[in-house]
Every structure is written in C-alpha cells, then in structure tokens.
Enzyme design. Sequence first.
Site, PDB file in Angstrom:
ATOM      1  N   ASN A   6       3.005 -41.461  50.034  1.00 16.68           N
ATOM      2  CA  ASN A   6       3.744 -41.733  51.398  1.00 16.68           C
ATOM      3  C   ASN A   6       4.493 -40.188  51.476  1.00 16.68           C
ATOM      4  O   ASN A   6       5.684 -40.074  50.982  1.00 16.68           O
ATOM      5  CB  ASN A   6       4.470 -43.060  51.602  1.00 16.68           C
ATOM      6  CG  ASN A   6       5.162 -42.967  52.690  1.00 16.68           C
ATOM      7  OD1 ASN A   6       4.864 -42.241  53.911  1.00 16.68           O
ATOM      8  ND2 ASN A   6       6.064 -43.807  53.112  1.00 16.68           N
ATOM      9  N   TRP A   7       4.125 -39.476  52.453  1.00 20.38           N
ATOM     10  CA  TRP A   7       4.965 -38.156  52.414  1.00 20.38           C
ATOM     11  C   TRP A   7       6.166 -38.453  53.242  1.00 20.38           C
ATOM     12  O   TRP A   7       7.192 -37.629  53.683  1.00 20.38           O
ATOM     13  CB  TRP A   7       4.097 -36.980  53.081  1.00 20.38           C
ATOM     14  CG  TRP A   7       2.912 -36.550  52.254  1.00 20.38           C
ATOM     15  CD1 TRP A   7       2.573 -37.095  50.985  1.00 20.38           C
ATOM     16  CD2 TRP A   7       2.223 -35.396  52.505  1.00 20.38           C
ATOM     17  NE1 TRP A   7       1.541 -36.346  50.592  1.00 20.38           N
ATOM     18  CE2 TRP A   7       1.146 -35.509  51.371  1.00 20.38           C
ATOM     19  CE3 TRP A   7       2.100 -34.493  53.434  1.00 20.38           C
ATOM     20  CZ2 TRP A   7       0.209 -34.467  51.191  1.00 20.38           C
ATOM     21  CZ3 TRP A   7       0.928 -33.534  53.392  1.00 20.38           C
ATOM     22  CH2 TRP A   7       0.152 -33.631  52.293  1.00 20.38           C
ATOM     23  N   LYS A   8       6.170 -39.305  54.106  1.00 18.84           N
ATOM     24  CA  LYS A   8       7.241 -39.731  55.264  1.00 18.84           C
ATOM     25  C   LYS A   8       7.248 -38.423  56.042  1.00 18.84           C
ATOM     26  O   LYS A   8       6.470 -37.722  56.355  1.00 18.84           O
ATOM     27  CB  LYS A   8       8.616 -40.022  54.587  1.00 18.84           C
ATOM     28  CG  LYS A   8       8.561 -41.203  53.466  1.00 18.84           C
ATOM     29  CD  LYS A   8       9.750 -41.889  52.925  1.00 18.84           C
ATOM     30  CE  LYS A   8       9.546 -42.629  51.747  1.00 18.84           C
ATOM     31  NZ  LYS A   8      10.637 -43.540  51.529  1.00 18.84           N
ATOM     32  N   HIS A  93       5.861 -50.391  56.959  1.00 19.50           N
ATOM     33  CA  HIS A  93       6.962 -49.910  56.029  1.00 19.50           C
ATOM     34  C   HIS A  93       8.360 -50.360  56.177  1.00 19.50           C
ATOM     35  O   HIS A  93       8.474 -50.400  57.223  1.00 19.50           O
ATOM     36  CB  HIS A  93       6.758 -48.477  55.784  1.00 19.50           C
ATOM     37  CG  HIS A  93       7.338 -47.629  54.870  1.00 19.50           C
ATOM     38  ND1 HIS A  93       8.858 -47.499  54.772  1.00 19.50           N
ATOM     39  CD2 HIS A  93       7.079 -47.304  53.541  1.00 19.50           C
ATOM     40  CE1 HIS A  93       9.115 -47.022  53.690  1.00 19.50           C
ATOM     41  NE2 HIS A  93       7.830 -46.890  52.985  1.00 19.50           N
ATOM     42  N   GLU A  95      10.899 -48.840  56.201  1.00 21.06           N
ATOM     43  CA  GLU A  95      11.565 -47.615  57.123  1.00 21.06           C
ATOM     44  C   GLU A  95      11.233 -48.149  58.693  1.00 21.06           C
ATOM     45  O   GLU A  95      12.191 -47.901  59.510  1.00 21.06           O
ATOM     46  CB  GLU A  95      11.549 -46.347  56.756  1.00 21.06           C
ATOM     47  CG  GLU A  95      12.159 -45.939  55.408  1.00 21.06           C
ATOM     48  CD  GLU A  95      11.477 -44.972  54.566  1.00 21.06           C
ATOM     49  OE1 GLU A  95      10.700 -44.227  54.889  1.00 21.06           O
ATOM     50  OE2 GLU A  95      11.713 -45.094  53.439  1.00 21.06           O
ATOM     51  N   GLU A 172       7.324 -53.711  48.062  1.00 20.80           N
ATOM     52  CA  GLU A 172       8.283 -52.506  48.171  1.00 20.80           C
ATOM     53  C   GLU A 172       9.595 -53.222  48.309  1.00 20.80           C
ATOM     54  O   GLU A 172      10.002 -53.249  49.468  1.00 20.80           O
ATOM     55  CB  GLU A 172       8.012 -51.430  49.303  1.00 20.80           C
ATOM     56  CG  GLU A 172       6.660 -50.874  48.899  1.00 20.80           C
ATOM     57  CD  GLU A 172       6.764 -49.348  49.669  1.00 20.80           C
ATOM     58  OE1 GLU A 172       6.417 -48.380  48.792  1.00 20.80           O
ATOM     59  OE2 GLU A 172       6.952 -49.434  50.727  1.00 20.80           O
ATOM     60  N   GLY A 178      13.506 -45.144  47.671  1.00 20.63           N
ATOM     61  CA  GLY A 178      14.169 -43.758  47.719  1.00 20.63           C
ATOM     62  C   GLY A 178      15.459 -43.845  47.048  1.00 20.63           C
ATOM     63  O   GLY A 178      16.319 -42.936  47.389  1.00 20.63           O
ATOM     64  N   SER A 219      10.549 -46.184  44.124  1.00 19.81           N
ATOM     65  CA  SER A 219      10.996 -45.115  43.163  1.00 19.81           C
ATOM     66  C   SER A 219       9.986 -44.994  42.030  1.00 19.81           C
ATOM     67  O   SER A 219      10.765 -44.858  40.753  1.00 19.81           O
ATOM     68  CB  SER A 219      12.568 -45.325  42.821  1.00 19.81           C
ATOM     69  OG  SER A 219      13.601 -45.420  43.759  1.00 19.81           O
ATOM     70  N   GLY A 240       6.590 -42.460  47.247  1.00 20.29           N
ATOM     71  CA  GLY A 240       7.262 -41.764  48.214  1.00 20.29           C
ATOM     72  C   GLY A 240       7.782 -40.321  47.674  1.00 20.29           C
ATOM     73  O   GLY A 240       6.920 -39.436  47.430  1.00 20.29           O
ATOM     74  N   GLY A 241       9.048 -40.275  47.119  1.00 19.41           N
ATOM     75  CA  GLY A 241       9.621 -38.694  46.818  1.00 19.41           C
ATOM     76  C   GLY A 241       8.615 -37.915  45.653  1.00 19.41           C
ATOM     77  O   GLY A 241       8.309 -37.092  45.928  1.00 19.41           O
TER      78      GLY A 241
HETATM   79  C1  PEP Z   1       8.019 -45.522  50.002  1.00 14.18           C
HETATM   80  O1  PEP Z   1       8.309 -44.566  50.775  1.00 14.18           O
HETATM   81  O2  PEP Z   1       7.062 -46.258  50.188  1.00 14.18           O
HETATM   82  C2  PEP Z   1       8.634 -45.287  48.690  1.00 14.18           C
HETATM   83  C3  PEP Z   1       8.276 -46.350  47.662  1.00 14.18           C
HETATM   84  O3  PEP Z   1       9.394 -44.482  48.529  1.00 14.18           O
HETATM   85  P1  PEP Z   1      10.072 -43.728  46.881  1.00 14.18           P
HETATM   86  O4  PEP Z   1       8.918 -43.746  46.213  1.00 14.18           O
HETATM   87  O5  PEP Z   1      10.530 -42.526  47.212  1.00 14.18           O
HETATM   88  O6  PEP Z   1      10.833 -44.884  46.724  1.00 14.18           O
END
Ligand code: PEP
Length: 262
Positions: A6-8, A93, A95, A172, A178, A219, A240-241
Amino acid sequence: MIIAGNWKMNPNQAAANALLEAFAAHRNIFQPDCQALCFPPACYYAMAAQKLAGTAMQWGAQNCHQEQAGAYTGEISAQMIADMGGRWVIIGHSERRQYFGETDNLIMEKIDAARAAGLRPILCVGEPEEVRLKGGQDDFVQGQMAASLENIIKMSLADQKTALEKLVIAYEPVWAIGTGKVASLQNIAEMHQGLCDKLIALFGAGLPEKNVPILYGGSVNSQNAADILAIDKVSGALVGGASLEADGFFAIYQAAIENRPN
Ligand code: PEP
C-alpha cells in the site's frame, strides 16, 4: 500467500516509475501461488497498468467510491479502476476510517461496488490502542468485519460462495500501522484465529474450500516478515512503508514464498 504494498500518498512520479520498473525487471521472482500486489495512488494507475503488463504482479486502488458514476467531485469508481486494469481495491483502511469518517456501513457499500465491478476487495479491520488496552479487541474487529459483510451474509449460499472467493481480510491493529510497533506473534495468531472462527460462524458452508485469506498489516518489514508469515492463519501481509523500496518488498515477498503452504 498474498503480499500487498500500500503506497498511500507516496511516492513522487520518478520514484513510482522506478519502483514499477524494478518490479517489471524482477518479474521472474513472482510465483503463481504467491500473489504480489501494489496499490499506487490514482495518478499512477496508467503507469502501473503499462509497466506491470506481462508480469504476474497485479495492482489495485487504495479506495473507491460506493456509487458507479455521478456528481462526486474528486472521487473514483470501482468500475473506473477495473477499466484501467486494476484488479483489487483496499476498503476500510484505518486511515480512511480515521481521516475520512468511513463507517462500517459505507465500507459495506464500497465492498458491494467493488464486487459489482469485478474487483477483489481487501477489507481492513483493526482495533485502536485504547480498545486493546481494555481487552476489547476481539469483539471490536470481529464486529467491524461482520458489519461490513452484512450484505454478503444476506445472500443465498451460491452467491455467498462467489463473493467469498474474491474477498480478502486484512487485520491491521491501528496502533501498529506506520508506528514501527508490531503486534506480538501471539497476538497476531489469536486475532487471526478469532477472525477465522467468526467467518466460520457467519458463513459456515458458504466459505470457499481454502477459506478467506487473512493478511496481517502493521509495520511489517524485511526483518519481521518471516516470523509473521509463518503463523498458521496468516495468509500474507499488507505492507505500507516497507513496500516503497523494491528491495524491501522483494525480501518480504521472498519470506512469503518460503512460508507458502504445501
Ligand atoms: C498499511 O498502510 O496498511 C500499513 C500496514 O502500513 P505500515 O506497514 O507502514 O505500518
């Protein structure tokens, strides 16, 4: 196994191009039983469609609107994503829930829109830290999932089977997204087992033979992926990251290949 990046609201155009080119150049590592996915921002859909053509990596959207078309300035429909070549969409999600006020009911409508357009929805559920501190995480995430699947629950068995064949759940925990804080392996195992049991309670005979995949997100990185992906009911990761670096993504993907069920 499914590894989804997930590039956000990242990266810039040059970096998006470089990332997609790295995926295309390493196309040989992608295996049919270990699905690699990326979720770029909408401005890069065409780029993703072009660069990933001929690879086994698929792409999807980070969100869609619940209506098919109309006066919804700034929005993108599930059908538009499908028309561009997207095959997947992340829905609910944390966010989107936190910053855009998305409710379980809206998320249910978005899942319906995704299904109508032929997209595979990844439904995200997860508890905030305050809920976990009070021990309410099981009821919270299972409640989110059941509420978002209400329309599927009401379907005939045959329609349920079709809908569930395409569905993916992502657990999640909000406090792990994040933040660099990862849920313990025991917590992840318990939460995935709870979601699995809830799906059986909701759908029983309606479940497809291999059940609904449940991904872990929060994470995940190249260091912790192997341990997380080895957990029994973990069918992959939503990242994500760490998905913004090709090498990081490949390392997680490699861990998934090593943990494929036989
Ligand atoms: C996400 O965006 O769904 C996520 C899990 O981000 P991260 O891996 O950065 O925690």
